[in-house]
Design an enzyme around this catalytic site. Sequence first.
Site, PDB file in Angstrom:
ATOM      1  CE  LYS A 157      24.920  11.292  21.851  1.00  0.00           C
ATOM      2  NZ  LYS A 157      24.702  12.284  22.926  1.00  0.00           N
ATOM      3  NE  ARG A 175      23.272  19.617  25.549  1.00  0.00           N
ATOM      4  CZ  ARG A 175      24.025  18.551  25.254  1.00  0.00           C
ATOM      5  NH1 ARG A 175      25.044  18.649  24.432  1.00  0.00           N
ATOM      6  NH2 ARG A 175      23.753  17.376  25.791  1.00  0.00           N
ATOM      7  CE1 TYR A 226      45.360  21.222  -4.099  1.00  0.00           C
ATOM      8  CE2 TYR A 226      44.617  19.508  -2.593  1.00  0.00           C
ATOM      9  CZ  TYR A 226      44.603  20.088  -3.849  1.00  0.00           C
ATOM     10  OH  TYR A 226      43.847  19.546  -4.836  1.00  0.00           O
ATOM     11  CG  MET A 283      37.869  15.591  -1.402  1.00  0.00           C
ATOM     12  SD  MET A 283      36.926  16.121  -2.838  1.00  0.00           S
ATOM     13  CE  MET A 283      36.520  17.796  -2.409  1.00  0.00           C
TER      14      MET A 283
END
Length: 364
Positions: free
Chosen positions: A37, A134, A255, A303
Amino acid sequence: MNTSRPIRARISPAAILHNYRQAKASAPDAWAWAVVKADAYGHGQLRAVEALQGEADGFALLECENAVALRESGVRQPILLLEGIFSERDAQQVVKHGLHSAVHCLEQIDMLVAHARADRPLSIYLKLNTGMNRLGFDEATLPLAWERLKRIPAVNLTLMTHFAEADGERGVLWQLERFQALAGEWHGPVSLGNSAAILRHPLAHGDWVRPGIMLYGASPFADQSADSFGLQPAMALESRIIGVQTVKTGDRIGYGGTYTAERPMRIGIVACGYADGYPRSAPTGTPIAVAGQMTRTLGRVSMDMLACDLNDLPEAGIGAPVTLWGRGAAGYVPADEVAAAAGTIAYELFCALAPRVPVAVDGQ
Ligand SMILES: *Cc1c(COP(=O)(O)O)cnc(C)c1O
């Protein structure tokens, strides 16, 4: 698309096959669904299937469309839909292509009833909720499921459940007890173990295990390494140093200036950032390999880039190879260790590999 920006994910089909064999060796009496998956946990569904095609007992995934695509590409093994069907059309496809389907609610049974045929036995994995809370039937809803299943003219039934804490202290016995209570007199096949149960709970395998993360060479446990189970990393995320800075004591990096140099330092800038799938939550000190040596990240991941410490790597300059995780040209960095530093699990790192990262397959 191949780009000249140096970042690459390198996938090892041989490692996936090796890890599948480890799963089989750990659960020698069980058949094993290779869980592919989420695009084989970011490794590429088709690549993983090809790596295992000669050997896997079956493939497990989520989307009916992907299962049909595997059938049409010539996969003959059983294919299991882990969340079952979502629509009438899925029900049709399950019948047409002989897919195995989990069934976790009455609505799914009704859709299957509408399309079932006496000459095409349906293979159903009836999902029991034994404490994960679930998906699946509990003691209140299971009798209704048994009733409704009688409307399907021909069915091969397996009972399944999923463990919530197989990797933790509470373990699986409490869920196995509930499974027994729900299953009652059932003597047919059962499917139980995920990777954690396969590796740590031999009583919780059942007739079909469902290894996922271990196929990709990461550990399901926070307290035990993939190496210790003989697993091999199937994905390496690699890049290069594209910039070098020399900073003074007190200079801050990146940053937010979250890292302050405590002495004069050489800093390497790596072409890899959170838009490549590297976790932004990875703090200063996250392990990274440069040119054959372990070092650490510095400051915030941006990024497209991140910074690393080159103080003990005077030879490493522009173009030096970097391994972000996995076994790469620059060294071996367990994905589990990067994930732990970032407060997550290797599952999430692999699945988050960004589409913009070109993939190279070993041996191709
Ligand atoms: C994803 C999944 C697995 C595989 O779990 P791992 O922890 O990756 O081994 C097994 N069973 C079900 C139902 C799943 O959804």
